[in-house]
Design an enzyme around this catalytic site. Structure first.
Site: not given
Ligand code: IVH
Length: 669
Positions: A116, A118, A120, A227, A315, A409, A412, A427, A432
């Site tokens: 799934e 991750k 941010d 999640y 990542k 500027c 102007c 400016c 302006c």
């Molecule tokens: S699971 C034990 N799933 O990324 C499981 N984390 O280190 C803990 N994060 O701390 C997290 N998307 O803040 C999980 N689909 C996702 C995520 C997710 C973002 C973050 C979360 C976590 C860090 C992973």
């Protein structure tokens, strides 16, 4: 004469119902029946009405500015189950090792894993009790986090009440994010104010959640994706993959795309597929999380010292491309800030064409050693805003030119100035034309006076024709003047004039924000309007007095004082008053006897979603009294979680006990 408060009450109830229905259609049924603009108009009407009649605002309102008052500090919250983190890897080989280790630890078993996105953002934990939102908290140290309930309540997609068959207790975990578009808009506004831009949406989201004043969070397009779970009571899940539909049924937003795999190859394949589609998500993603699907297997795998053995985070490398910096041009903002902008040979980065990138300020250009003509490396900050990350100095041929900010500027020709302690160059010519255009655009923008139709193109035309010299000239526009413009039809003229007329009744804070006073954002504007209730009172105030308003402080206070001391600005306010704008906000009428709280005595006990002092204020503001101990004379005991001896005593004395949900209902009634 109809009673305005009565009318407002009816309209508020109507709006609240309507907006909740639209929220449901939008977020839960994915079948909106109105557009964003119409939705925003309803939302704004509600929020303006609430501003005008704060005594009628319901704490359950979709605007969710609970209590409205800024917090003094965030209360600590202990998570029911600890919030864990994962090891990150950038290496596919390590993902393969992870899966092979699973196979070693669970020999002869099929091991389905879920892949799934991750997200941010900022990790949060939200607790629902019997389907009702109790509190939301940050991760903190994993055991104890900060109570951010007020800010989380401003998130449109986070239900206050779960749908359907909600479990007795549900601790859900997810990520709060600022959507990509909102992030870009926020940074533009910050640069204008001379503030440093946020490096990415995650920082911006974290910054929003850390605001003690929930009105700030409410202004930002935050969302949340769930999640995972902490403690659940009253529901049994065997598979992680069952969590997504489970959460969706309850009205919570879950990860929109996920994949299943049962081998190293399938896992890597899914990671690649996710990489192809993730740029289309509204939120920023920086990787993929691989999780064992079967909860029984998870238990068998257990934990290392730091993290679970059943999950890993992969990542993605940020996509970087090289292109040539053709030139650096200068943009002049509303407050006169000069921003260097890189003009690039167009390239595609993270799925879109890029020809320009902001360089923020001269220091940034120097720090990165950027010269005109260089081959530069481009990346998208938070997948949205193109940024120059570095220079290929090895590819220089000597023809590159150093960049210096101009001494005048470019619009102007006036001299520019560097404010003490700031990196921005401004400016200082208030006349302006570039600044004037930006000021007019800002005044008319949706967040300020919301004059539909008065956008960049029209403003530019009107300035060139000498029809607009300051914002008060907007109110002197008429069909005759507008008729002289090219390619502007009769219908748009009527619409524009109507929009201008409507803007005259906007609440005072919108006007204060719209004036574009340096450092005055939405929250300072609201604080000013709340405190002074008129532009006259603000003008009469000393700098010292202004600095003591919450959300104002020294820098902002001085800036406001300076603005209103300027004769031109005083004249401007005079002209706006003459045009019929609302420069005075009526004090909210209070009728304590009409309130269900009138002459009641309350005891507050246990843990509630808001600090007790604030709850006490809500009661007192409605004509009630708050005391420390329970007696026969107590009208109500408001009992939160883990209420102890006071609750016992109330029961013994037969005093009415209500929980927070019932209390909120009473507030709303
Ligand atoms: S699971 C034990 N799933 O990324 C499981 N984390 O280190 C803990 N994060 O701390 C997290 N998307 O803040 C999980 N689909 C996702 C995520 C997710 C973002 C973050 C979360 C976590 C860090 C992973």
């Amino acid at each position: 004469m109809p009673d305005p408060e009565q009318a407002a009450r009816a309209r508020l109830a109507e709006l609240q119902k309507e907006i909740e229905a639209h929220n449901r259609r939008y977020h839960e049924e994915a079948a909106p029946t109105i557009g964003d603009r119409e939705y925003d108009a309803l939302y704004r009407e509600l929020s303006d009405l609430e501003q005008q009649f704060p005594q009628l605002a319901s704490p359950d309102s979709p605007t969710r500015r609970v209590g409205g008052a800024p917090l003094k500090a965030f209360a600590p919250v202990t998570h029911r189950l600890p919030m864990l983190s994962l090891d990150n890897t950038y290496s596919e080989a390590e993902v393969a090792d992870f899966y092979r280790r699973l196979q070693r630890l669970l020999p002869d078993e099929k091991i389905p894993v879920v892949i799934e996105p991750k997200v941010d953002g900022v990790a949060v934990s939200v607790l629902y009790e019997k389907g009702r939102l109790r509190y939301a908290a940050t991760r903190g140290d994993g055991t104890t986090g900060d109570d951010i309930t007020q800010n989380m309540r401003t998130i449109r997609s986070l239900p206050a009440q779960l749908k359907g068959n909600a479990p007795a207790l549900l601790e859900v975990r997810g990520e709060v994010y600022l959507d990509k578009k909102g992030f870009a808009a926020l940074n533009t506004a910050r640069t204008e104010a001379g503030l440093p831009p946020f490096a990415n949406p995650r920082n911006a989201a974290a910054g929003s959640l850390k605001q003690l004043d929930p009105t700030i969070a409410a202004q930002r397009p935050l969302g949340v994706v769930f999640y995972g779970t902490g403690l659940i009571a009253g529901a049994e899940l065997q598979l992680h993959s069952a969590l997504f539909p489970f959460l969706q049924q309850l009205g919570l937003t879950a990860t929109e795309r996920w994949w299943m795999a049962e081998s190293v190859e399938e896992t890597l394949q899914a990671i690649h597929e996710l990489d192809k589609v993730r740029h289309d998500f509204a939120y920023q993603t920086d990787g993929a999380v691989v999780k064992v699907d079967t909860l029984v297997q998870r238990e068998a795998l257990g934990f290392t010292a730091k993290s679970p053995r059943w999950a890993i985070a992969y990542k993605y490398e940020a996509e970087r491309v090289e292109t040539r910096l053709l030139d650096i041009s200068i943009q002049v903002g509303r407050t006169g800030v000069l921003t260097p902008v890189a003009n690039l040979e167009p390239v595609t980065v993270s799925g879109s064409r890029v020809a320009r990138a902001t360089l923020h300020n001269e220091e940034e250009v120097q720090r990165k050693g950027i010269r005109i003509g260089d081959v530069v490396v481009i990346e998208k900050a938070g997948e949205v805003i193109p940024a120059v990350v570095s220079v290929r100095t090895d590819l220089r041929n000597g023809s590159e030119r150093e960049f210096r900010m101009p001494a005048t500027c470019p619009e102007c020709g006036s001299a520019v100035q560097k404010d003490e302690g700031q990196v921005a160059i401004r400016c200082v010519n208030a006349q302006c034309p570039a600044q004037l255009r930006r000021r007019l655009e800002h005044f008319a923008s949706r967040g300020a006076m919301d004059i539909e139709g008065l956008g960049e193109v029209l403003v530019a035309q009107l300035v060139v024709r000498g029809l607009l010299h300051d914002v008060s000239d907007i109110y002197a526009l008429n069909a005759e003047k507008l008729g002289t413009l090219e390619r502007v039809g009769e219908k748009s003229i009527t619409n524009l004039l109507e929009a201008i007329e409507r803007s005259k009744t906007r609440p005072l804070w919108r006007l204060l924000f719209g004036l574009g006073i340096l450092h005055v954002g939405v929250s300072a504007a609201r604080a000013l309007a709340d405190h002074y209730r008129s532009t006259d009172a603000i003008m009469a105030s000393s700098a010292e007095e202004l600095q003591h308003i919450p959300d104002v402080g020294e820098v902002v206070g001085n800036s406001i004082h300076g603005f209103f001391q300027e004769p031109v600005n005083r004249k401007l306010i005079g002209r706006l008053a003459a045009a019929g704008l609302r420069l005075v906000e009526e004090a909210p009428p209070v009728d304590p006897d009409a309130s269900p709280f009138a002459k009641t005595t309350w005891v507050i006990t246990g843990t509630l979603s808001q600090p007790r002092e604030e709850i006490a204020e809500l009661i007192i503001g409605r004509g009630g009294k708050v005391v420390g101990s329970v007696s026969k004379k107590t009208s109500y005991v408001l009992a939160g979680e883990e209420a102890g001896s006071k609750l016992e005593k109330a029961k013994k004395l037969g005093v009415r006990v209500i929980d927070e949900a019932a209390f909120r209902e009473l507030l709303a009634s």
